[in-house]
Design an enzyme around this catalytic site. Structure first.
Site, mmCIF file in Angstrom:
data_model
loop_
_atom_site.group_PDB
_atom_site.id
_atom_site.type_symbol
_atom_site.label_atom_id
_atom_site.label_comp_id
_atom_site.label_asym_id
_atom_site.label_seq_id
_atom_site.Cartn_x
_atom_site.Cartn_y
_atom_site.Cartn_z
ATOM 1 N N THR A 1 0.831 -1.180 0.232
ATOM 2 C CA THR A 1 -0.116 -0.019 -0.396
ATOM 3 C C THR A 1 0.704 1.413 0.378
ATOM 4 O OG1 THR A 1 -1.852 -0.780 0.585
ATOM 5 C CG2 THR A 1 -1.799 1.563 1.210
ATOM 6 N N ASP A 2 2.433 1.545 0.539
ATOM 7 C CA ASP A 2 2.841 2.475 0.411
ATOM 8 C C ASP A 2 3.228 2.606 -0.411
ATOM 9 O OD1 ASP A 2 3.379 3.461 3.520
ATOM 10 O OD2 ASP A 2 3.781 1.258 3.515
ATOM 11 N N TYR A 3 4.101 1.534 -1.478
ATOM 12 C CA TYR A 3 4.255 1.649 -2.913
ATOM 13 C C TYR A 3 3.125 2.314 -4.255
ATOM 14 C CZ TYR A 3 9.012 0.178 -1.322
ATOM 15 O OH TYR A 3 10.261 -0.103 -1.110
#
Length: 400
Positions: A169-171
């Site tokens: 999700t961060d990426y």
């Protein structure tokens, strides 16, 4: 002579930490943006201290913070906030990922910052967004993934849900960060009425945006989709299959035309007129039987022979690659998806290449990740206009 990079001349102030927002600023840097990364004096970005390591050298840091300059600045101190505002007045884009309300507490919220730079595009990343009852909850990528509905779908139905094995999700959020940045400055610079604005990005929403099928299915059919290890409910056949020589491949036929090519590759054209298999809808009704037929066939063929045959017939299939496989793969090499750069302490290191591939203005790795505070003097003198004496006073007060 190399052409100008697409974002050359765009100034970005990055006061974010860890992965989501910093990945977004790295993407902007790959295509020419001048990215100034603000870090805490003596500590630096927390991602400098995240594994893997070689001795004490962080191996993730060079790729995540390439094409950036490092400035140390303590925003807890009034002198640091004053320098911060001076920087804001000189840049196009500010990207931060503090918990909502933190910059306001320091006297550096959006309302204050747009006074010094009305043209500022300020991108705010947080776990749950700047509004709503959850706005102040601590937000990291893996919990946000669970909140998005994604984790609920992952795994086998007889076991607990599984989280992604990396910061997915961060990426994904980082891509939204870069998209928001260029969209914001495009509107500001192209439209006569354009101006700066604030962009609010919630981690969980960047994954939830991909869940059209979940929303539609529950809204119209009242169905709660449960865990499955593949594309359950979308296409049949699909999934992970084991070859005769013990390798795994992923195969999917998302359209009837691709299934027709698979049936021909299997010498099973009879399935194309069978009432149980002749359309995707029918195959989904008989998914277990359909997948079993494909699995039995794949189990009679070695992987390389299977890939050659399915490629010949135009069937979407891929071997499941390890990172060792990727390093040796000719397609990765041809696309320059792994590049080699010089590191001041590690020597030659490899990192992911530039994505996407621009025809006329391809991105470049102009520098690897900076050492902490490496560009303090350059930025404070050339951009802010401080004297050597003023910079020294800030050092003495541990502001930088």
């Amino acid at each position: 002579m190399m052409k100008r990079l697409p974002l050359e001349g765009v100034k970005v102030l990055d006061v974010s930490t860890m992965i989501a927002a910093p990945f977004g600023t790295a993407l902007l840097g790959d295509f020419g943006a001048d990215v100034i990364k603000v870090e805490m004096p003596g500590k630096g970005d927390t991602s400098r201290h995240v594994g893997p390591f070689s001795d004490s050298e962080p191996l993730r840091w060079p790729g995540l913070s390439r094409n950036k300059k490092s400035l140390t600045l303590d925003l807890h101190k009034s002198e640091g906030v004053e320098v911060f505002k001076q920087l804001v007045s000189k840049v196009d884009i500010l990207i931060e990922n503090f918990r909502p309300g933190t910059l306001e507490k320091w006297g550096a919220g959006y309302e204050e910052l747009k006074k010094v730079n009305p043209n500022l595009v300020m991108i705010r990343v947080s776990g749950y967004g700047q509004t709503g009852p959850y706005r102040e909850k601590a937000g990291f990528g893996t919990p946000a993934t669970a909140f998005s509905g994604y984790t609920y779908l992952q795994g086998f139905p007889d076991r607990h849900p599984t989280s992604p094995s990396f910061s997915l999700t961060d990426y994904i959020c980082g891509i939204y960060v870069a998209f928001s940045a260029v969209t914001g400055i495009y509107y500001r610079d192209v439209n006569p009425e354009g101006s700066g604005q604030m962009v609010d990005i919630a981690l969980f929403e960047t994954v939830f945006r991909m869940m059209e099928f979940l929303v539609a299915e529950y809204d119209q059919l009242g169905k709660v989709r449960e865990r499955s290890p593949g594309l359950a409910g979308h296409s049949s056949p699909s999934g992970t299959f084991k070859t005769k020589d013990g390798h795994y491949v992923v195969l999917v036929t998302s359209t009837d035309s691709t299934f027709e090519r698979l049936a021909k590759a299997m010498n099973r054209e009879d399935m194309l007129t069978d009432d149980k298999f002749y359309t995707n809808a029918k195959r989904l009704e008989n998914n277990d039987e359909t997948n079993q037929i494909v699995s039995d066939w794949i189990g009679t063929i070695d992987r390389d022979d299977l890939l050659e045959r399915l490629d010949k017939f135009g069937v979407p299939v891929s071997p499941i690659l390890s990172i060792k496989d990727i390093f040796e793969n000719p397609q990765y090499k041809a696309r320059e998806d792994i590049i080699e750069v010089d590191h001041p302490r590690l020597g030659k290191i490899k990192m992911p290449g530039i994505v996407p591939k621009f025809e006329q203005t391809p991105g470049r790795i102009r520098s690897i990740a900076p050492d902490l505070g490496e560009h303090n003097d350059e930025i404070l003198q050339n951009l802010v206009g401080l004297t050597e004496q003023e910079i020294e006073e800030l050092k003495q007060k541990s502001v930088i």
